[in-house]
Design a protein around this motif. Structure first.
Motif, PDB file in Angstrom:
ATOM      1  N   PRO A   1      14.295  27.879 -58.191  1.00 40.08           N
ATOM      2  CA  PRO A   1      14.788  28.834 -58.968  1.00 40.08           C
ATOM      3  C   PRO A   1      14.253  30.577 -58.869  1.00 40.08           C
ATOM      4  CG  PRO A   1      12.624  27.668 -58.626  1.00 40.08           C
ATOM      5  CD  PRO A   1      13.176  27.383 -58.276  1.00 40.08           C
ATOM      6  N   GLN A   2      14.470  30.986 -57.585  1.00 46.78           N
ATOM      7  CA  GLN A   2      14.700  32.158 -56.914  1.00 46.78           C
ATOM      8  C   GLN A   2      16.254  32.368 -56.123  1.00 46.78           C
ATOM      9  OE1 GLN A   2      10.393  32.749 -54.841  1.00 46.78           O
ATOM     10  NE2 GLN A   2      12.014  34.267 -54.035  1.00 46.78           N
ATOM     11  N   HIS A   3      16.998  31.373 -56.158  1.00 47.03           N
ATOM     12  CA  HIS A   3      18.312  31.182 -55.541  1.00 47.03           C
ATOM     13  C   HIS A   3      18.650  31.779 -54.397  1.00 47.03           C
ATOM     14  CE1 HIS A   3      18.985  35.234 -57.505  1.00 47.03           C
ATOM     15  NE2 HIS A   3      18.888  34.373 -58.599  1.00 47.03           N
ATOM     16  N   CYS A   4      17.611  31.779 -53.230  1.00 42.73           N
ATOM     17  CA  CYS A   4      17.925  32.355 -52.139  1.00 42.73           C
ATOM     18  C   CYS A   4      17.700  30.770 -50.713  1.00 42.73           C
ATOM     19  CB  CYS A   4      16.724  32.856 -51.743  1.00 42.73           C
ATOM     20  SG  CYS A   4      15.360  32.465 -51.882  1.00 42.73           S
ATOM     21  N   VAL A   5      18.992  31.905 -49.600  1.00 43.99           N
ATOM     22  CA  VAL A   5      18.932  30.606 -48.686  1.00 43.99           C
ATOM     23  C   VAL A   5      18.104  31.981 -47.555  1.00 43.99           C
ATOM     24  CG1 VAL A   5      21.218  29.739 -49.512  1.00 43.99           C
ATOM     25  CG2 VAL A   5      20.903  31.683 -48.135  1.00 43.99           C
ATOM     26  N   PRO A   6      17.678  30.790 -46.652  1.00 40.80           N
ATOM     27  CA  PRO A   6      17.352  28.232 -46.650  1.00 40.80           C
ATOM     28  C   PRO A   6      16.693  28.918 -47.536  1.00 40.80           C
ATOM     29  CG  PRO A   6      15.966  29.995 -44.529  1.00 40.80           C
ATOM     30  CD  PRO A   6      16.733  31.030 -45.614  1.00 40.80           C
ATOM     31  N   THR A   7      17.334  27.525 -48.289  1.00 41.67           N
ATOM     32  CA  THR A   7      16.395  26.276 -48.508  1.00 41.67           C
ATOM     33  C   THR A   7      16.192  24.934 -47.715  1.00 41.67           C
ATOM     34  OG1 THR A   7      16.468  27.532 -50.167  1.00 41.67           O
ATOM     35  CG2 THR A   7      15.668  25.123 -51.075  1.00 41.67           C
ATOM     36  N   LEU A   8      15.096  24.447 -47.254  1.00 40.56           N
ATOM     37  CA  LEU A   8      15.116  23.126 -47.207  1.00 40.56           C
ATOM     38  C   LEU A   8      14.388  22.076 -47.824  1.00 40.56           C
ATOM     39  CD1 LEU A   8      14.248  21.593 -44.450  1.00 40.56           C
ATOM     40  CD2 LEU A   8      12.178  22.180 -44.618  1.00 40.56           C
ATOM     41  N   VAL A   9      15.751  20.331 -48.286  1.00 40.14           N
ATOM     42  CA  VAL A   9      14.631  19.716 -49.192  1.00 40.14           C
ATOM     43  C   VAL A   9      14.245  19.179 -48.373  1.00 40.14           C
ATOM     44  CG1 VAL A   9      14.469  18.505 -51.116  1.00 40.14           C
ATOM     45  CG2 VAL A   9      15.639  21.041 -51.230  1.00 40.14           C
ATOM     46  N   ASP A  10      12.747  18.248 -48.766  1.00 34.73           N
ATOM     47  CA  ASP A  10      11.765  17.359 -47.258  1.00 34.73           C
ATOM     48  C   ASP A  10      11.573  16.063 -48.213  1.00 34.73           C
ATOM     49  OD1 ASP A  10      11.815  16.034 -45.591  1.00 34.73           O
ATOM     50  OD2 ASP A  10      10.474  17.017 -44.346  1.00 34.73           O
ATOM     51  N   GLY A  11      12.440  15.146 -48.539  1.00 32.58           N
ATOM     52  CA  GLY A  11      11.658  14.559 -49.866  1.00 32.58           C
ATOM     53  C   GLY A  11      11.229  14.963 -51.293  1.00 32.58           C
ATOM     54  N   ASP A  12       9.921  15.096 -51.083  1.00 31.79           N
ATOM     55  CA  ASP A  12       9.692  15.595 -52.650  1.00 31.79           C
ATOM     56  C   ASP A  12       9.203  17.100 -52.810  1.00 31.79           C
ATOM     57  OD1 ASP A  12       7.036  15.247 -51.435  1.00 31.79           O
ATOM     58  OD2 ASP A  12       6.118  14.646 -53.128  1.00 31.79           O
ATOM     59  N   LEU A  13       9.518  17.424 -51.377  1.00 31.65           N
ATOM     60  CA  LEU A  13       9.216  18.850 -50.876  1.00 31.65           C
ATOM     61  C   LEU A  13      10.445  20.166 -50.492  1.00 31.65           C
ATOM     62  CD1 LEU A  13       7.775  21.681 -50.410  1.00 31.65           C
ATOM     63  CD2 LEU A  13       7.716  21.034 -47.412  1.00 31.65           C
ATOM     64  N   ALA A  14      10.079  21.144 -51.733  1.00 30.17           N
ATOM     65  CA  ALA A  14      11.363  21.889 -51.992  1.00 30.17           C
ATOM     66  C   ALA A  14      11.012  22.851 -51.184  1.00 30.17           C
ATOM     67  CB  ALA A  14      12.156  22.861 -53.115  1.00 30.17           C
ATOM     68  N   LEU A  15      11.170  24.033 -50.011  1.00 32.76           N
ATOM     69  CA  LEU A  15      10.647  25.235 -49.639  1.00 32.76           C
ATOM     70  C   LEU A  15      11.933  25.910 -49.525  1.00 32.76           C
ATOM     71  CD1 LEU A  15       8.256  25.962 -48.271  1.00 32.76           C
ATOM     72  CD2 LEU A  15       8.840  24.783 -46.465  1.00 32.76           C
ATOM     73  N   TRP A  16      11.520  27.036 -49.614  1.00 30.81           N
ATOM     74  CA  TRP A  16      12.431  28.750 -49.029  1.00 30.81           C
ATOM     75  C   TRP A  16      11.371  29.484 -48.372  1.00 30.81           C
ATOM     76  CZ3 TRP A  16      12.160  26.473 -53.870  1.00 30.81           C
ATOM     77  CH2 TRP A  16      11.149  27.130 -54.556  1.00 30.81           C
ATOM     78  N   GLU A  17      12.000  30.452 -48.249  1.00 30.64           N
ATOM     79  CA  GLU A  17      11.247  30.949 -47.018  1.00 30.64           C
ATOM     80  C   GLU A  17      11.396  30.934 -45.573  1.00 30.64           C
ATOM     81  OE1 GLU A  17      10.703  34.504 -48.052  1.00 30.64           O
ATOM     82  OE2 GLU A  17      10.946  33.985 -50.299  1.00 30.64           O
ATOM     83  N   SER A  18      11.995  31.030 -45.075  1.00 34.07           N
ATOM     84  CA  SER A  18      12.722  31.195 -43.415  1.00 34.07           C
ATOM     85  C   SER A  18      11.594  31.066 -42.571  1.00 34.07           C
ATOM     86  CB  SER A  18      13.674  31.998 -42.987  1.00 34.07           C
ATOM     87  OG  SER A  18      12.860  33.484 -42.429  1.00 34.07           O
TER      88      SER A  18
END
Length: 217
Positions: free
Chosen positions: A49-66
């Motif tokens: 929802p912060q619509h920023c990069v980078p964003t990692l999606v690993d399985g059920d984890l969505a993570l941003w902030e490099s």
């Protein structure tokens, strides 16, 4: 294979790519063109929802902030703890350097270049440049007496910092004013796993854009 949403121009995006390369982790790369507004598409906003990069999606984890992504990759996929040491005092040094990059070093670079590159100002502010050099001077002191940012071995702090400092250099910032930083940067370029493959192209492209706007050589 984790999905990785990124833009090569972004040094934070490249820091996590360097960490993944050091770990031997394959990422499913998903390029977003921020200039075209790809980050605002509903399918991406649903992920971040912060619509920023980078964003990692690993399985059920969505993570941003490099820097959080670098730490997660090292914790989740590291065969040992060399990139992100578990010893509390050593890890604290690594964390401090990453926070220094986020809150001081890269922040001051943005304060100097972004008003001209993206906000319509005609000329960069020389006082902002000196504030950036002050921060580079601190980094120069941090690097005294050892080859890498947190000691004698590469850690994710080096991935974070080199993505930033190589970008500064590409924009025409005189890194040679800071002897330890210049030597460390050369060391990263020649020995850091994946440096040329995942960092250099984005650095070069950012440099072309920055120099055209800033009037640097």
């Amino acid at each position: 294979m984790p999905d990785y949403y990124y833009m090569p121009l972004s040094s934070p995006c490249r820091s996590a790519l360097l960490t993944a390369k050091a770990l031997g982790v394959e990422l499913n790369l998903k390029h977003l063109d921020l200039m075209a507004g790809d980050q605002m598409k509903p399918e991406f906003v649903a992920i971040n929802p912060q619509h920023c990069v980078p964003t990692l999606v690993d399985g059920d984890l969505a993570l941003w902030e490099s820097r959080a992504i670098c730490a997660y990759l090292a914790n989740q996929y590291g065969k040992d703890d060399s990139l992100y040491p578990k010893d509390p005092k050593t890890r604290a040094k690594v964390d401090r350097l990453m926070y220094f990059d986020m809150g001081t070093l890269y922040f001051r670079f943005g304060e100097y270049v972004y008003p001209v590159m993206f906000r319509g100002e005609e000329k960069p502010n020389p006082e902002k440049l000196e504030k950036l050099h002050e921060a580079l001077g601190w980094l120069n002191g941090f690097l005294a007496g050892h080859d890498w940012a947190a000691g004698d071995h590469i850690t994710i702090a080096d991935h974070v910092l080199v993505a930033s400092v190589s970008t500064f250099e590409s924009a025409g910032i005189d890194i040679t004013r800071h002897e330890n930083v210049a030597a460390w940067l050369a060391r990263c370029k020649s020995t850091m796993p994946g440096y040329a493959e995942v960092n250099q192209h984005g650095v070069d492209e950012f440099g072309k854009m920055a120099k055209a706007k800033l009037g640097t050589n």
